[in-house]
Design an enzyme around this catalytic site. Structure first.
Site, PDB file in Angstrom:
ATOM      1  N   ASP A 157       0.814  -1.225   0.000  1.00  0.00           N
ATOM      2  CA  ASP A 157       0.000   0.000   0.000  1.00  0.00           C
ATOM      3  C   ASP A 157       0.848   1.276   0.000  1.00  0.00           C
ATOM      4  O   ASP A 157       0.313   2.380   0.139  1.00  0.00           O
ATOM      5  CB  ASP A 157      -0.925   0.027   1.232  1.00  0.00           C
ATOM      6  CG  ASP A 157      -2.272  -0.640   0.973  1.00  0.00           C
ATOM      7  OD1 ASP A 157      -2.687  -0.733  -0.213  1.00  0.00           O
ATOM      8  OD2 ASP A 157      -2.923  -1.061   1.950  1.00  0.00           O
ATOM      9  N   CYS A 177      -4.910   9.919  -2.702  1.00  0.00           N
ATOM     10  CA  CYS A 177      -4.189   8.937  -1.875  1.00  0.00           C
ATOM     11  C   CYS A 177      -2.741   8.764  -2.342  1.00  0.00           C
ATOM     12  O   CYS A 177      -1.869   8.439  -1.535  1.00  0.00           O
ATOM     13  CB  CYS A 177      -4.881   7.575  -1.934  1.00  0.00           C
ATOM     14  SG  CYS A 177      -6.570   7.594  -1.370  1.00  0.00           S
ATOM     15  N   ARG A 185      -9.846   5.525  11.159  1.00  0.00           N
ATOM     16  CA  ARG A 185      -8.392   5.382  11.223  1.00  0.00           C
ATOM     17  C   ARG A 185      -7.767   6.338  12.240  1.00  0.00           C
ATOM     18  O   ARG A 185      -7.261   5.907  13.273  1.00  0.00           O
ATOM     19  CB  ARG A 185      -7.768   5.605   9.838  1.00  0.00           C
ATOM     20  CG  ARG A 185      -8.245   4.619   8.761  1.00  0.00           C
ATOM     21  CD  ARG A 185      -7.645   3.249   8.933  1.00  0.00           C
ATOM     22  NE  ARG A 185      -8.101   2.311   7.921  1.00  0.00           N
ATOM     23  CZ  ARG A 185      -7.509   2.098   6.754  1.00  0.00           C
ATOM     24  NH1 ARG A 185      -6.419   2.765   6.436  1.00  0.00           N
ATOM     25  NH2 ARG A 185      -7.993   1.217   5.898  1.00  0.00           N
ATOM     26  N   HIS A 223     -11.430   7.171   5.125  1.00  0.00           N
ATOM     27  CA  HIS A 223     -10.491   8.298   5.278  1.00  0.00           C
ATOM     28  C   HIS A 223     -11.238   9.554   4.847  1.00  0.00           C
ATOM     29  O   HIS A 223     -12.037   9.512   3.892  1.00  0.00           O
ATOM     30  CB  HIS A 223      -9.294   8.148   4.326  1.00  0.00           C
ATOM     31  CG  HIS A 223      -8.140   7.345   4.848  1.00  0.00           C
ATOM     32  ND1 HIS A 223      -7.351   6.574   4.018  1.00  0.00           N
ATOM     33  CD2 HIS A 223      -7.608   7.222   6.094  1.00  0.00           C
ATOM     34  CE1 HIS A 223      -6.394   6.005   4.726  1.00  0.00           C
ATOM     35  NE2 HIS A 223      -6.525   6.369   5.987  1.00  0.00           N
ATOM     36  N   ARG A 280       0.220  -1.696   7.721  1.00  0.00           N
ATOM     37  CA  ARG A 280       0.831  -0.481   7.170  1.00  0.00           C
ATOM     38  C   ARG A 280       1.786   0.230   8.138  1.00  0.00           C
ATOM     39  O   ARG A 280       2.484   1.147   7.719  1.00  0.00           O
ATOM     40  CB  ARG A 280      -0.257   0.487   6.686  1.00  0.00           C
ATOM     41  CG  ARG A 280      -1.099  -0.085   5.543  1.00  0.00           C
ATOM     42  CD  ARG A 280      -1.877   1.004   4.808  1.00  0.00           C
ATOM     43  NE  ARG A 280      -0.985   1.925   4.093  1.00  0.00           N
ATOM     44  CZ  ARG A 280      -1.388   3.047   3.496  1.00  0.00           C
ATOM     45  NH1 ARG A 280      -2.667   3.385   3.531  1.00  0.00           N
ATOM     46  NH2 ARG A 280      -0.528   3.833   2.871  1.00  0.00           N
TER      47      ARG A 280
HETATM   48  N1  ARG Z   1      -5.398   0.222   1.161  1.00  0.00           N
HETATM   49  C1  ARG Z   1      -5.080   1.495   1.741  1.00  0.00           C
HETATM   50  C2  ARG Z   1      -5.617   1.555   3.163  1.00  0.00           C
HETATM   51  O1  ARG Z   1      -6.671   1.036   3.408  1.00  0.00           O
HETATM   52  C3  ARG Z   1      -5.644   2.601   0.923  1.00  0.00           C
HETATM   53  C4  ARG Z   1      -5.259   3.950   1.412  1.00  0.00           C
HETATM   54  C5  ARG Z   1      -5.821   5.046   0.581  1.00  0.00           C
HETATM   55  N2  ARG Z   1      -5.290   6.285   0.956  1.00  0.00           N
HETATM   56  C6  ARG Z   1      -5.984   7.380   1.232  1.00  0.00           C
HETATM   57  N3  ARG Z   1      -5.347   8.498   1.436  1.00  0.00           N
HETATM   58  N4  ARG Z   1      -7.287   7.348   1.357  1.00  0.00           N
HETATM   59  O2  ARG Z   1      -5.009   2.124   4.040  1.00  0.00           O
END
Ligand code: ARG
Length: 294
Positions: A84, A286, A159, A188, A109
Site C-alpha cells: 500500500d 491517496c 483510522r 479516510h 501499514r
Molecule cells: N489500502 C489502503 C488503506 O486502506 C488505501 C489507502 C488510501 N489512501 C488514502 N489516502 N485514502 O489504508
C-alpha cells in the site's frame, strides 16, 4: 450591452476569488509492489487479480500530468513487503515547513511510517523543513487531514485517533476542525472530501455529506457555504479523492458529474484513470502527499 459584458469579464479576471493555480510540490511512491493481499477497507478484496504493470502505467500518467502542469514531484523508494506504499498521502503531513509523520492504524501499514520519517529527515535541508516529528497517536496523515491555508479539516471514526488531531494542531500550529466519518466505505477523510481552493480566507471544498455525522455536516455547512456537494454516484467511484492546484482538478475519471460541477465553478477538471489502484481503496489524492513549505 456587449461592451459592458466584456468589461465585466476583463475586470473579473483580475479579481481575487477566481480559481488560480499555485505551483505545488508533491511526494509520490511508485506502485512497483502494489497488490491486494489483505483487507483493511471495504474496497479491498484480498486475492483480487491486480495488474501491477497497468497500475504503474496509470500512476505514471498521474505523475506526468502533475509535471506537465509545472508542479514538482519527488519520489519515495517503494518497499517489496509494503503493497500500500503507493498511497503516499498517508505517510506524513507538512504545513508551514513543519512535518508530522503518520502512525498507521493497521499492523499491515505501520512499517511505512519509518520510510516517510527517514525521507523527510534526509531531505529536510533541501525542503527547508524546520521540524520532522514522529506521532504518538494514530494519524494517517493526509488520508484524514485536509489542509487549507488557514485551517486543517481532520477526519476520525475509522483510522485517525481524535487525539492525533490535537497532536497535529500542536505540531504545525494550525487550528484543526474534527469531523466524524460514519460510513466505512469512506474510511479516510480524503475519500469523502476534497480541497478545491486552499487560499487563506477563501478556501473551498467538495464533499459527500452522507459520509459525515449530522453535527459534522453542520460544521461543514457553516465553514463552507459555497461547497460543492458530490452525488452518490461520484462518491461511489472515489470521485472526491481529487487533487486541486487551485485551478486544475485531477479527478478520478468516472466522477463525471463532479467534473461538470467543478467546471461550472471555473475549475478545470482533468480526469485521471487509476482503476487498478482503486482495488486498494485509493485514487488520485491517496497517491499524492503535498510538501508545504508555507
Ligand atoms: N489500502 C489502503 C488503506 O486502506 C488505501 C489507502 C488510501 N489512501 C488514502 N489516502 N485514502 O489504508
Amino acid at each position: 450591452m456587449v461592451t459592458t459584458v466584456t468589461t465585466t469579464r476583463a475586470l473579473a479576471q483580475g479579481q481575487p476569488g477566481l480559481p488560480t493555480p499555485r505551483p505545488r510540490h508533491y511526494l509520490m511512491c511508485p506502485p512497483t509492489y502494489f497488490d491486494v493481499v489483505y483487507e483493511i477497507n471495504p474496497w479491498m478484496a484480498a486475492g483480487a487479480p491486480v495488474d501491477t504493470a497497468k497500475a504503474v502505467a496509470q500512476w505514471q500518467v498521474l505523475v506526468d500530468t502533475y509535471t506537465g502542469l509545472g508542479h514538482a514531484v519527488d519520489f519515495l523508494d517503494p518497499q517489496p513487503s509494503l503493497p500500500d506504499m503507493v498511497f503516499a498521502a498517508n505517510g506524513a503531513t507538512s504545513v508551514g515547513g513543519r512535518v508530522l509523520a503518520a502512525t498507521f492504524a493497521t499492523p499491515q501499514r505501520k512499517p511505512e511510517a519509518s520510510h516517510h520519517v527517514a525521507w523527510h529527515r534526509e531531505n529536510a535541508d533541501r525542503l527547508g523543513w524546520r521540524a520532522v516529528t514522529e506521532a504518538e497517536h494514530v494519524n494517517e496523515a493526509e488520508g484524514d487531514f485536509a489542509v487549507l491555508g488557514d485551517l486543517v479539516l481532520a477526519g476520525y471514526g475509522f483510522r485517525t485517533d481524535p487525539r492525533g488531531h490535537a497532536e497535529l494542531a500542536d505540531a504545525v500550529g494550525m487550528p484543526v476542525v474534527s469531523l466524524r466519518l460514519v460510513d466505512a466505505r469512506y474510511y479516510h477523510l480524503d475519500t469523502a472530501l476534497g480541497v478545491l481552493d486552499d487560499t487563506p480566507g477563501r478556501g473551498n471544498i467538495a464533499y459527500y455529506p452522507k459520509a459525515f455525522s449530522e453535527g459534522s455536516q453542520q460544521i461543514l455547512r457553516r465553514l463552507f457555504p459555497e461547497a460543492v456537494f458530490a452525488a452518490d454516484e461520484d462518491a461511489e467511484v472515489l470521485g472526491l479523492n481529487f487533487v486541486s492546484d487551485g485551478l486544475n482538478v485531477l479527478v478520478p475519471h468516472r466522477a463525471e458529474k463532479l467534473s461538470a460541477q467543478v467546471a461550472e465553478r471555473g475549475y478545470v477538471p482533468i480526469p485521471v484513470d487509476l482503476s487498478e489502484l482503486l482495488k486498494g481503496g485509493g485514487s488520485v489524492k491517496c497517491c499524492t502527499q503535498e510538501l508545504r513549505k508555507a
